[in-house]
Design an enzyme around this catalytic site. Structure first.
Site, PDB file in Angstrom:
ATOM      1  N   HIS A 185     122.467  72.733 -13.695  1.00  0.00           N
ATOM      2  CA  HIS A 185     122.823  71.682 -14.646  1.00  0.00           C
ATOM      3  C   HIS A 185     121.571  71.976 -15.668  1.00  0.00           C
ATOM      4  O   HIS A 185     120.706  72.032 -15.219  1.00  0.00           O
ATOM      5  CB  HIS A 185     122.958  70.166 -14.087  1.00  0.00           C
ATOM      6  CG  HIS A 185     123.399  69.338 -15.187  1.00  0.00           C
ATOM      7  ND1 HIS A 185     122.562  68.708 -16.150  1.00  0.00           N
ATOM      8  CD2 HIS A 185     124.650  68.618 -15.406  1.00  0.00           C
ATOM      9  CE1 HIS A 185     123.225  67.988 -16.851  1.00  0.00           C
ATOM     10  NE2 HIS A 185     124.540  67.813 -16.403  1.00  0.00           N
TER      11      HIS A 185
ATOM     12  N   ASP B 139     117.974  69.271  -7.085  1.00  0.00           N
ATOM     13  CA  ASP B 139     118.733  68.098  -7.740  1.00  0.00           C
ATOM     14  C   ASP B 139     120.099  67.819  -6.780  1.00  0.00           C
ATOM     15  O   ASP B 139     120.988  68.614  -6.638  1.00  0.00           O
ATOM     16  CB  ASP B 139     119.354  68.914  -8.865  1.00  0.00           C
ATOM     17  CG  ASP B 139     120.409  68.367  -9.786  1.00  0.00           C
ATOM     18  OD1 ASP B 139     120.602  66.941  -9.480  1.00  0.00           O
ATOM     19  OD2 ASP B 139     121.025  68.751 -10.942  1.00  0.00           O
TER      20      ASP B 139
ATOM     21  N   GLN C  16     125.127  65.571  -7.388  1.00  0.00           N
ATOM     22  CA  GLN C  16     126.395  65.788  -6.985  1.00  0.00           C
ATOM     23  C   GLN C  16     126.500  65.581  -5.374  1.00  0.00           C
ATOM     24  O   GLN C  16     127.708  65.560  -4.924  1.00  0.00           O
ATOM     25  CB  GLN C  16     126.764  67.326  -7.504  1.00  0.00           C
ATOM     26  CG  GLN C  16     127.048  67.406  -8.936  1.00  0.00           C
ATOM     27  CD  GLN C  16     128.192  66.653  -9.618  1.00  0.00           C
ATOM     28  OE1 GLN C  16     129.002  66.457  -8.975  1.00  0.00           O
ATOM     29  NE2 GLN C  16     127.651  66.208 -10.702  1.00  0.00           N
TER      30      GLN C  16
ATOM     31  N   LYS D 120     126.619  58.315 -10.239  1.00  0.00           N
ATOM     32  CA  LYS D 120     127.656  59.293  -9.322  1.00  0.00           C
ATOM     33  C   LYS D 120     127.766  58.843  -8.009  1.00  0.00           C
ATOM     34  O   LYS D 120     128.463  59.573  -6.991  1.00  0.00           O
ATOM     35  CB  LYS D 120     126.927  61.060  -9.446  1.00  0.00           C
ATOM     36  CG  LYS D 120     126.836  61.439 -10.746  1.00  0.00           C
ATOM     37  CD  LYS D 120     126.360  62.636 -10.916  1.00  0.00           C
ATOM     38  CE  LYS D 120     126.125  63.369 -12.224  1.00  0.00           C
ATOM     39  NZ  LYS D 120     127.143  63.557 -12.940  1.00  0.00           N
TER      40      LYS D 120
ATOM     41  N   CYS E  94     127.369  71.315 -19.211  1.00  0.00           N
ATOM     42  CA  CYS E  94     125.990  71.186 -19.181  1.00  0.00           C
ATOM     43  C   CYS E  94     125.580  72.368 -18.218  1.00  0.00           C
ATOM     44  O   CYS E  94     124.437  71.962 -17.440  1.00  0.00           O
ATOM     45  CB  CYS E  94     125.623  69.832 -18.551  1.00  0.00           C
ATOM     46  SG  CYS E  94     125.827  68.287 -19.881  1.00  0.00           S
TER      47      CYS E  94
END
Length: 407
Positions: free
Chosen positions: A125, A203, A206, A229, A366
């Site tokens: 991302h 990261d 998700q 999220k 993104c």
């Protein structure tokens, strides 16, 4: 939940958004990879906080501020437990994006020098690309691209091992791709990086809603995620960092609360995590994130994952034979299905789905470098959450078929 089947009705009873209409249809929300809908426990937490007596945290000596400070720090403890971390290793941020910028501008600025290398995968991302490009420009370091297989949309682990060298200082990688749902082999990635003394920044935006996270078990140096999220509000996020790294990192933002003593001769900063949390924090967001985690932890997450995987399989079976439709980097058991239709613009499909009450994401997500690798201008992404149903997936399949026929 302990029932033998996933109790979807019990889950859905927590979500007021299910009563929403769009274009005269009951809403089928299939964009949870962008942001999740919020359960009533989270909504009530925010409403109760702001409708009651509020006060700032870590300031003052009266009872109300003391009570709210205790709740605020209990929320930090809950997040720490969720990640398998120590309390003092949890930093409140506005989201994963701010957390990644904090790491780049504090750890990166302090440690990087000309010639050093920052390795970034092609599936990242933008939030895990741009901050590293900025800090590379500021320090003279170099961004190194880590390639993926464009067919399977998985990381090229041979290339990774070949790219690692004594100049590599940071590896930035997602736990799960926001486009294809690819689950990356973090343990192997981190273990190999540590052989070279390389710090790994993960990261997890998700992943936190789909995978059990234990930062100690995977030996992550940094791990970040956004609350929105994970069924929590926007504007609250988390940065986990190893204590040894946080202790030597300088503050990024300056202001109140993050200091021990300020004078015109200089400032003595507080210890971590306070030194990274300048100003009044998002107290309501932190408390609501705790509520989201407590609600989420009350579910049978194994069955929830199986439920999502079943819906993904249903969707794949329903659309895979549509003429000219190409599913991108199919990851069985993931929460997403991304696809293109030859000769049709992705946004046209999304608009036609919206007219039928189906909310999906179209665009480049993104993730421009990933789109370049795949040789496409964008795609449609259907992302599934635990509150979705088989009937909703069937409606989505019918809508996609209808859209493709029209276009």
């Amino acid at each position: 939940m302990t029932s033998q089947t996933f109790n979807i009705d019990a889950v859905r009873s927590n979500f007021p958004f299910l009563n929403h209409l769009i274009n005269g249809h009951s809403l089928v929300y299939l964009d949870s990879a962008a942001t999740t809908q919020k359960p009533i426990q989270v909504i009530d937490c925010i409403n109760t906080f702001y409708s009651g007596a509020i006060a700032n945290v870590h300031r003052g000596s009266y009872s109300l501020t003391g009570s709210i400070t205790n709740r605020f720090e209990t929320a930090r403890k809950t997040v720490a437990g969720f990640l398998g971390a120590d309390n003092d290793c949890i930093i409140w941020t506005r989201g994963a994006t701010e957390a990644l910028n904090l790491i780049a501008q504090s750890y990166g600025r302090q440690t990087l020098k000309p010639g050093d290398e920052i390795m970034i995968s092609e599936m990242e991302h933008h939030a895990n690309i741009v901050p590293w490009q900025l800090i590379a420009e500021q320090t003279g370091a170099k961004v190194v691209k880590w390639s993926i297989d464009p067919i399977s949309c998985t990381l090229d682990m041979i290339a990774y091992k070949n790219l690692l060298n004594d100049k590599t200082k940071i590896v930035a990688v997602s736990h799960i791709s926001n486009v294809t749902g690819t689950l990356n082999p973090l343990k192997d990635i981190i273990k190999k990086a540590h052989e070279y003394g390389v710090v790994v920044v993960v990261d997890g935006a998700q992943a936190v809603v789909h995978e059990p996270i234990d930062v100690n078990a995977i030996d992550a140096d940094f791990y970040v995620f956004s609350g929105h999220k994970l069924f929590a509000p926007s504007g609250i996020g988390v940065l986990y960092g190893k204590a040894a790294l946080l202790d030597v990192m300088p503050p990024w933002h300056g202001g109140g609360k993050m200091v021990e003593k300020v004078s015109f001769e200089g400032t003595l900063f507080a210890d971590s995590p306070a030194k990274f949390e300048a100003g009044t924090p998002n107290v309501a967001g932190a408390l609501a994130l705790e509520k989201a985690i407590l609600w989420f932890n009350s579910l049978d997450k194994k069955k929830a994952k199986q439920h999502i995987a079943s819906l993904q399989s249903q969707l794949i079976l329903g659309i895979r034979d549509i003429d000219d439709l190409n599913i991108i980097g199919l990851q069985q058991g993931a929460n997403v299905v991304a696809f293109t239709v030859e000769g049709v613009h992705h946004s046209d499909i999304a608009i036609l789905l919206d007219q039928q009450g189906i909310a999906v994401r179209s665009g480049r997500h993104c993730a421009h470098p990933l789109m370049d690798v795949l040789g496409i201008k964008g795609c449609v992404r259907v992302s599934i959450a635990l509150y979705n149903t088989s009937d909703e997936i069937e409606r989505c399949i019918t809508a996609i078929q209808k859209a493709c026929n029209l276009l």
